[in-house]
Design a protein around this motif. Structure first.
Motif, PDB file in Angstrom:
ATOM      1  N   ALA A  85       0.796  -1.202   0.017  1.00  0.00           N
ATOM      2  CA  ALA A  85       0.047   0.100  -0.215  1.00  0.00           C
ATOM      3  C   ALA A  85       0.736   1.246   0.037  1.00  0.00           C
ATOM      4  CB  ALA A  85      -0.966   0.135   1.420  1.00  0.00           C
ATOM      5  N   THR A  86       0.637   2.055  -0.856  1.00  0.00           N
ATOM      6  CA  THR A  86       1.347   3.445  -0.861  1.00  0.00           C
ATOM      7  C   THR A  86       0.493   4.359  -0.302  1.00  0.00           C
ATOM      8  OG1 THR A  86       0.301   3.954  -3.132  1.00  0.00           O
ATOM      9  CG2 THR A  86       2.458   2.953  -3.222  1.00  0.00           C
ATOM     10  N   PRO A  87       1.207   5.197   0.588  1.00  0.00           N
ATOM     11  CA  PRO A  87       0.393   6.368   1.224  1.00  0.00           C
ATOM     12  C   PRO A  87       0.184   7.489   0.333  1.00  0.00           C
ATOM     13  CG  PRO A  87       2.964   6.751   1.622  1.00  0.00           C
ATOM     14  CD  PRO A  87       2.793   5.322   0.844  1.00  0.00           C
ATOM     15  N   ASN A  88      -1.236   7.896   0.590  1.00  0.00           N
ATOM     16  CA  ASN A  88      -1.467   9.167   0.016  1.00  0.00           C
ATOM     17  C   ASN A  88      -0.780  10.409   0.324  1.00  0.00           C
ATOM     18  OD1 ASN A  88      -3.037  10.863  -1.752  1.00  0.00           O
ATOM     19  ND2 ASN A  88      -5.220  10.134  -0.656  1.00  0.00           N
ATOM     20  N   VAL A  89      -0.110  10.746  -0.841  1.00  0.00           N
ATOM     21  CA  VAL A  89       0.760  12.180  -0.181  1.00  0.00           C
ATOM     22  C   VAL A  89      -0.094  13.498  -0.447  1.00  0.00           C
ATOM     23  CG1 VAL A  89       2.918  11.001  -1.409  1.00  0.00           C
ATOM     24  CG2 VAL A  89       1.479  12.529  -2.754  1.00  0.00           C
ATOM     25  N   PHE A  90      -1.115  13.317  -0.702  1.00  0.00           N
ATOM     26  CA  PHE A  90      -1.989  14.595  -0.939  1.00  0.00           C
ATOM     27  C   PHE A  90      -2.847  14.748   0.441  1.00  0.00           C
ATOM     28  CE2 PHE A  90      -1.945  13.283  -5.269  1.00  0.00           C
ATOM     29  CZ  PHE A  90      -1.221  14.343  -5.888  1.00  0.00           C
ATOM     30  N   THR A  91      -2.770  14.002   1.459  1.00  0.00           N
ATOM     31  CA  THR A  91      -3.237  14.264   2.648  1.00  0.00           C
ATOM     32  C   THR A  91      -2.498  14.844   3.802  1.00  0.00           C
ATOM     33  OG1 THR A  91      -3.311  12.024   3.346  1.00  0.00           O
ATOM     34  CG2 THR A  91      -5.243  12.842   2.295  1.00  0.00           C
ATOM     35  N   ILE A  92      -1.039  15.123   3.511  1.00  0.00           N
ATOM     36  CA  ILE A  92      -0.112  15.452   4.622  1.00  0.00           C
ATOM     37  C   ILE A  92      -0.572  16.979   5.181  1.00  0.00           C
ATOM     38  CG2 ILE A  92       2.180  16.084   4.930  1.00  0.00           C
ATOM     39  CD1 ILE A  92       3.002  14.317   2.549  1.00  0.00           C
ATOM     40  N   GLY A  93      -0.891  16.830   6.272  1.00  0.00           N
ATOM     41  CA  GLY A  93      -1.182  17.971   7.188  1.00  0.00           C
ATOM     42  C   GLY A  93      -2.573  18.439   6.932  1.00  0.00           C
ATOM     43  N   VAL A  94      -3.477  17.637   6.450  1.00  0.00           N
ATOM     44  CA  VAL A  94      -4.922  17.943   6.374  1.00  0.00           C
ATOM     45  C   VAL A  94      -5.526  17.568   7.554  1.00  0.00           C
ATOM     46  CG1 VAL A  94      -7.006  17.609   5.070  1.00  0.00           C
ATOM     47  CG2 VAL A  94      -4.702  17.949   3.877  1.00  0.00           C
ATOM     48  N   GLY A  95      -6.436  18.345   8.352  1.00  0.00           N
ATOM     49  CA  GLY A  95      -6.839  18.113   9.422  1.00  0.00           C
ATOM     50  C   GLY A  95      -6.202  17.896  10.588  1.00  0.00           C
ATOM     51  N   THR A  96      -5.039  18.218  10.659  1.00  0.00           N
ATOM     52  CA  THR A  96      -4.109  18.196  11.924  1.00  0.00           C
ATOM     53  C   THR A  96      -3.763  19.545  12.765  1.00  0.00           C
ATOM     54  OG1 THR A  96      -1.923  18.165  10.741  1.00  0.00           O
ATOM     55  CG2 THR A  96      -2.767  16.185  11.038  1.00  0.00           C
ATOM     56  N   GLY A  97      -4.463  20.549  11.959  1.00  0.00           N
ATOM     57  CA  GLY A  97      -4.047  21.775  12.522  1.00  0.00           C
ATOM     58  C   GLY A  97      -2.998  22.421  12.157  1.00  0.00           C
ATOM     59  N   ALA A  98      -2.836  23.900  12.612  1.00  0.00           N
ATOM     60  CA  ALA A  98      -1.914  24.351  11.921  1.00  0.00           C
ATOM     61  C   ALA A  98      -0.505  24.297  12.641  1.00  0.00           C
ATOM     62  CB  ALA A  98      -2.133  26.011  11.747  1.00  0.00           C
ATOM     63  N   ALA A  99       0.605  24.364  12.004  1.00  0.00           N
ATOM     64  CA  ALA A  99       1.828  24.162  12.654  1.00  0.00           C
ATOM     65  C   ALA A  99       2.057  25.317  13.401  1.00  0.00           C
ATOM     66  CB  ALA A  99       3.177  24.007  11.722  1.00  0.00           C
ATOM     67  N   GLY A 100       2.610  25.257  14.821  1.00  0.00           N
ATOM     68  CA  GLY A 100       2.824  26.278  15.829  1.00  0.00           C
ATOM     69  C   GLY A 100       2.080  26.461  16.829  1.00  0.00           C
ATOM     70  N   MET A 101       0.669  25.979  16.405  1.00  0.00           N
ATOM     71  CA  MET A 101      -0.579  26.054  17.251  1.00  0.00           C
ATOM     72  C   MET A 101      -0.362  25.027  18.546  1.00  0.00           C
ATOM     73  SD  MET A 101      -3.530  26.546  14.704  1.00  0.00           S
ATOM     74  CE  MET A 101      -4.619  27.606  15.764  1.00  0.00           C
ATOM     75  N   THR A 102      -0.309  25.366  19.682  1.00  0.00           N
ATOM     76  CA  THR A 102       0.002  24.333  20.831  1.00  0.00           C
ATOM     77  C   THR A 102      -1.421  23.947  21.502  1.00  0.00           C
ATOM     78  OG1 THR A 102      -0.301  26.329  22.387  1.00  0.00           O
ATOM     79  CG2 THR A 102       2.054  25.542  21.635  1.00  0.00           C
ATOM     80  N   GLY A 103      -2.583  24.478  21.060  1.00  0.00           N
ATOM     81  CA  GLY A 103      -3.775  24.105  21.534  1.00  0.00           C
ATOM     82  C   GLY A 103      -4.527  23.321  20.859  1.00  0.00           C
ATOM     83  N   GLY A 104      -4.135  22.965  19.727  1.00  0.00           N
ATOM     84  CA  GLY A 104      -4.634  22.278  18.492  1.00  0.00           C
ATOM     85  C   GLY A 104      -5.736  23.372  17.737  1.00  0.00           C
ATOM     86  N   ALA A 105      -6.215  22.737  16.808  1.00  0.00           N
ATOM     87  CA  ALA A 105      -7.182  23.417  16.063  1.00  0.00           C
ATOM     88  C   ALA A 105      -8.513  23.872  16.566  1.00  0.00           C
ATOM     89  CB  ALA A 105      -7.271  22.644  14.658  1.00  0.00           C
ATOM     90  N   GLY A 106      -8.637  24.962  16.644  1.00  0.00           N
ATOM     91  CA  GLY A 106     -10.329  25.514  16.928  1.00  0.00           C
ATOM     92  C   GLY A 106     -10.145  25.725  18.444  1.00  0.00           C
ATOM     93  N   THR A 107      -9.117  25.697  19.203  1.00  0.00           N
ATOM     94  CA  THR A 107      -9.231  25.832  20.688  1.00  0.00           C
ATOM     95  C   THR A 107      -9.053  27.358  21.136  1.00  0.00           C
ATOM     96  OG1 THR A 107      -7.057  25.427  20.983  1.00  0.00           O
ATOM     97  CG2 THR A 107      -8.429  23.656  21.306  1.00  0.00           C
ATOM     98  N   GLY A 108      -8.285  28.081  20.238  1.00  0.00           N
ATOM     99  CA  GLY A 108      -8.206  29.612  20.353  1.00  0.00           C
ATOM    100  C   GLY A 108      -7.013  29.985  21.249  1.00  0.00           C
ATOM    101  N   ASN A 109      -6.006  28.896  21.665  1.00  0.00           N
ATOM    102  CA  ASN A 109      -4.954  29.043  22.267  1.00  0.00           C
ATOM    103  C   ASN A 109      -3.848  29.172  21.439  1.00  0.00           C
ATOM    104  OD1 ASN A 109      -6.497  28.653  24.579  1.00  0.00           O
ATOM    105  ND2 ASN A 109      -6.055  26.442  24.898  1.00  0.00           N
ATOM    106  N   VAL A 110      -3.693  30.250  20.493  1.00  0.00           N
ATOM    107  CA  VAL A 110      -2.747  30.382  19.506  1.00  0.00           C
ATOM    108  C   VAL A 110      -1.584  30.746  20.145  1.00  0.00           C
ATOM    109  CG1 VAL A 110      -2.089  31.308  17.268  1.00  0.00           C
ATOM    110  CG2 VAL A 110      -4.531  30.725  17.734  1.00  0.00           C
ATOM    111  N   GLY A 111      -0.358  30.106  20.068  1.00  0.00           N
ATOM    112  CA  GLY A 111       0.832  30.980  20.573  1.00  0.00           C
ATOM    113  C   GLY A 111       1.013  30.748  22.110  1.00  0.00           C
ATOM    114  N   THR A 112      -0.010  30.194  22.901  1.00  0.00           N
ATOM    115  CA  THR A 112       0.217  30.201  24.304  1.00  0.00           C
ATOM    116  C   THR A 112       0.621  29.060  24.743  1.00  0.00           C
ATOM    117  OG1 THR A 112      -2.130  29.583  24.506  1.00  0.00           O
ATOM    118  CG2 THR A 112      -1.728  31.778  24.538  1.00  0.00           C
ATOM    119  N   SER A 113       1.346  28.879  25.793  1.00  0.00           N
ATOM    120  CA  SER A 113       1.759  27.457  26.303  1.00  0.00           C
ATOM    121  C   SER A 113       1.010  27.088  27.687  1.00  0.00           C
ATOM    122  CB  SER A 113       3.302  27.640  26.833  1.00  0.00           C
ATOM    123  OG  SER A 113       3.576  28.742  27.514  1.00  0.00           O
TER     124      SER A 113
END
Length: 114
Positions: A85-113
């Motif tokens: 089985a070959t991995p689907n290279v088009f789904t890299i990073g989809v649905g995992t949240g933005a890089a650098g966000m510590t609270g995850g996607a949609g939590t509103g904790n952008v850049g806070t620790s």
């Protein structure tokens, strides 16, 4: 009811001959092939044949023993049963949240620790 009688007059005869000659002049001629046609293909085929008498050689092939050849062919045949089985290279990073966000996607904790 009157029938139309066509008479072949000298004028219509000459006109039909001239039209026929004119139409023949519009036809394209058959291609003229020279004596060297096909020689390039035949030369390429001859250059690809190393030994034309190879089918007459009854000596066994040297270099690979029977067990190694059998194992290689078995692996080759098994590779078609269940392909890797070959991995689907088009789904890299989809649905995992933005890089650098510590609270995850949609939590509103952008850049806070925490």
């Amino acid at each position: 009811m009157d029938t139309l009688n066509l008479k072949l007059t000298p004028f219509t005869l000459v006109l039909s001959i001239l039209v026929s000659i004119g139409l023949v002049g519009c036809a394209s001629p058959a291609p003229k092939l020279d004596d060297n046609f096909g020689k390039a293909v035949n030369a390429a085929k001859a250059q690809q044949i190393i030994n034309p008498d190879a089918s007459l050689n009854t000596d066994p092939v040297a270099g690979v023993d029977g067990l190694a050849a059998d194992a290689a062919m078995s692996r080759y045949h098994r590779s078609f049963v269940q392909p890797v089985a070959t991995p689907n290279v088009f789904t890299i990073g989809v649905g995992t949240g933005a890089a650098g966000m510590t609270g995850g996607a949609g939590t509103g904790n952008v850049g806070t620790s925490r």
